[in-house]
Design an enzyme around this catalytic site. Structure first.
Site, PDB file in Angstrom:
ATOM      1  N   GLU A 296      39.581  45.407  32.707  1.00  0.00           N
ATOM      2  CA  GLU A 296      38.359  44.861  33.303  1.00  0.00           C
ATOM      3  C   GLU A 296      38.506  44.850  34.819  1.00  0.00           C
ATOM      4  O   GLU A 296      38.978  43.867  35.381  1.00  0.00           O
ATOM      5  CB  GLU A 296      38.100  43.426  32.808  1.00  0.00           C
ATOM      6  CG  GLU A 296      37.753  43.339  31.336  1.00  0.00           C
ATOM      7  CD  GLU A 296      37.254  41.949  30.942  1.00  0.00           C
ATOM      8  OE1 GLU A 296      37.191  41.065  31.815  1.00  0.00           O
ATOM      9  OE2 GLU A 296      36.918  41.775  29.767  1.00  0.00           O
TER      10      GLU A 296
ATOM     11  N   SER B 139      37.702  31.152  27.220  1.00  0.00           N
ATOM     12  CA  SER B 139      37.451  32.005  28.388  1.00  0.00           C
ATOM     13  C   SER B 139      37.921  31.352  29.675  1.00  0.00           C
ATOM     14  O   SER B 139      37.704  30.155  29.901  1.00  0.00           O
ATOM     15  CB  SER B 139      35.956  32.290  28.505  1.00  0.00           C
ATOM     16  OG  SER B 139      35.675  32.907  29.758  1.00  0.00           O
TER      17      SER B 139
ATOM     18  N   ASP C 129      33.569  37.400  37.811  1.00  0.00           N
ATOM     19  CA  ASP C 129      33.291  38.813  37.582  1.00  0.00           C
ATOM     20  C   ASP C 129      32.562  39.327  38.811  1.00  0.00           C
ATOM     21  O   ASP C 129      31.552  38.769  39.226  1.00  0.00           O
ATOM     22  CB  ASP C 129      32.418  39.002  36.341  1.00  0.00           C
ATOM     23  CG  ASP C 129      33.140  38.605  35.067  1.00  0.00           C
ATOM     24  OD1 ASP C 129      34.385  38.608  35.062  1.00  0.00           O
ATOM     25  OD2 ASP C 129      32.452  38.293  34.090  1.00  0.00           O
TER      26      ASP C 129
ATOM     27  N   HIS D  12      36.538  31.758  32.352  1.00  0.00           N
ATOM     28  CA  HIS D  12      35.325  31.366  33.068  1.00  0.00           C
ATOM     29  C   HIS D  12      35.025  29.881  32.847  1.00  0.00           C
ATOM     30  O   HIS D  12      34.456  29.219  33.705  1.00  0.00           O
ATOM     31  CB  HIS D  12      34.133  32.210  32.611  1.00  0.00           C
ATOM     32  CG  HIS D  12      34.182  33.621  33.119  1.00  0.00           C
ATOM     33  ND1 HIS D  12      33.733  33.985  34.364  1.00  0.00           N
ATOM     34  CD2 HIS D  12      34.653  34.750  32.547  1.00  0.00           C
ATOM     35  CE1 HIS D  12      33.909  35.291  34.534  1.00  0.00           C
ATOM     36  NE2 HIS D  12      34.458  35.777  33.446  1.00  0.00           N
TER      37      HIS D  12
ATOM     38  N   HIS E  26      36.979  41.570  36.568  1.00  0.00           N
ATOM     39  CA  HIS E  26      37.355  40.178  36.270  1.00  0.00           C
ATOM     40  C   HIS E  26      38.565  39.770  37.114  1.00  0.00           C
ATOM     41  O   HIS E  26      39.677  40.239  36.892  1.00  0.00           O
ATOM     42  CB  HIS E  26      37.664  40.052  34.775  1.00  0.00           C
ATOM     43  CG  HIS E  26      38.021  38.658  34.331  1.00  0.00           C
ATOM     44  ND1 HIS E  26      37.146  37.822  33.663  1.00  0.00           N
ATOM     45  CD2 HIS E  26      39.178  37.946  34.463  1.00  0.00           C
ATOM     46  CE1 HIS E  26      37.744  36.673  33.388  1.00  0.00           C
ATOM     47  NE2 HIS E  26      38.986  36.721  33.869  1.00  0.00           N
TER      48      HIS E  26
ATOM     49  N   GLN F 256      29.130  28.189  26.073  1.00  0.00           N
ATOM     50  CA  GLN F 256      29.798  29.221  25.288  1.00  0.00           C
ATOM     51  C   GLN F 256      29.670  28.934  23.797  1.00  0.00           C
ATOM     52  O   GLN F 256      29.459  29.835  22.986  1.00  0.00           O
ATOM     53  CB  GLN F 256      31.263  29.276  25.705  1.00  0.00           C
ATOM     54  CG  GLN F 256      31.986  30.505  25.199  1.00  0.00           C
ATOM     55  CD  GLN F 256      33.379  30.564  25.767  1.00  0.00           C
ATOM     56  OE1 GLN F 256      33.774  29.710  26.571  1.00  0.00           O
ATOM     57  NE2 GLN F 256      34.138  31.543  25.343  1.00  0.00           N
TER      58      GLN F 256
HETATM   59 ZN    ZN Z   1      35.051  37.832  33.223  1.00  0.00          ZN
END
Ligand code: ZN
Length: 298
Positions: A269, A212, A221, A214, A272, A177
């Site tokens: 989202e 994030s 996702d 993630h 997500h 990232q």
């Molecule tokens: Zn995401």
């Protein structure tokens, strides 16, 4: 004995992961060639391989500045928990970007309830134990180990009910990232912006390093067959309907619901999904709470 066609991270795609949750899936320098992927369930054999068309979905949205106002919630309501996030007094944000200064998230006793957002970054050395939950080419999709097991169980259950969950993006390292973020800053500098401007512009497209879910290995996702990107109309699919009805049974929640923007500061989202553990997920579902509400975060 099922296998699903899946999207691959190699696509030259900036994942359109919402207003502020957008993160590049891979290096923009990568060749935008079609890629294939096979996602393996826990039972494991190939059945379908799908070729992903080259889809570019660069979404640029305006960052909404999160309110820094913090209010103390009354304890007379139904909020039960627990590990209210607080900045780590002994740690500061590990990266030096002008105008970017999230607190460092405290790691709660229940790590699946860690709160990560634009305002709370993972500790720089945060490294969850990972497990592959989706076999894919050229890159396996991983999640934190427990989340990965639950994801596979959820995938199997959904498939048995006729809904094929196609994992799009799972774990992404903080280093990756940071690399993406730094590259975008440089792109903006090359376009003539000052460094501070370049950082601000980058932060409108990509969450800064550590910010994030993630990178905690706790988010996936999800799309469906035929979708080559995260799309808001995923909400109209049987896969989304199945997730909405059953994800909590496997410990997953819809992290950024349509009606919770005021709390999450992230636009809707439908793709997500965040692992929080079965108990908390069921409670949040029953109460109609988002994670901020459940954790008592103003
Ligand atoms: Zn995401």
């Amino acid at each position: 004995m099922k296998k699903i066609g899946a999207l691959v991270l190699l696509m030259l795609v900036f994942s359109s992961c919402g207003a502020a949750e957008i993160e590049p899936e891979t290096t923009p320098a990568a060749t935008a060639s079609p890629a294939t992927a096979m996602a393996t369930t826990s039972t494991g054999t190939a059945a379908t391989t799908t070729t992903a068309t080259t889809t570019t979905a660069i979404t640029t949205t305006t960052r909404t500045t999160a309110s820094t106002t913090s209010t103390t919630t009354s304890t007379t309501n139904t909020t039960t928990t627990t590990q209210r996030p607080s900045s780590n007094p002994s740690g500061a944000y590990a990266y030096d970007y002008p105008g970017i200064a999230p607190a460092v998230a405290a790691v709660p006793g229940d790590p699946y309830l860690i709160y990560v957002s634009r305002d709370y970054a993972l500790p720089a050395n945060y490294s969850p134990a990972l497990e592959v939950c989706v076999e894919s080419y050229p890159e396996k999709i991983q999640m934190e180990a427990a989340a990965a097991k639950q994801y596979k169980a959820m995938y199997d259950a959904a498939l048995a009910a006729g809904a094929e969950l196609v994992p799009y993006s799972g774990y992404r390292s903080i280093a990756r990232q940071k690399s993406n973020f730094d590259r975008l800053i440089q792109t903006n500098v090359d376009r003539g912006h000052s460094y501070a401007e370049a950082v601000n512009l980058a932060a409108q497209e990509i969450l800064p390093p550590g910010c994030s879910e993630h990178s905690a290995g706790l988010a996936m996702d999800i799309t469906r067959p035929g979708y080559w990107d995260t799309r808001e109309d995923f909400e109209t699919t049987k896969e989304f309907a199945w997730l909405t009805a059953h994800a909590q049974e496997y410990g997953f929640i819809l992290r950024y619901p349509k009606d919770k923007f005021a709390r999450t500061q992230i636009t809707y989202e439908p793709w997500h999904w965040r692992y929080v553990g079965v108990g908390p997920a069921k409670v949040m579902k029953a109460r109609g709470q988002c994670l901020e509400e459940y954790l008592g975060i103003a």
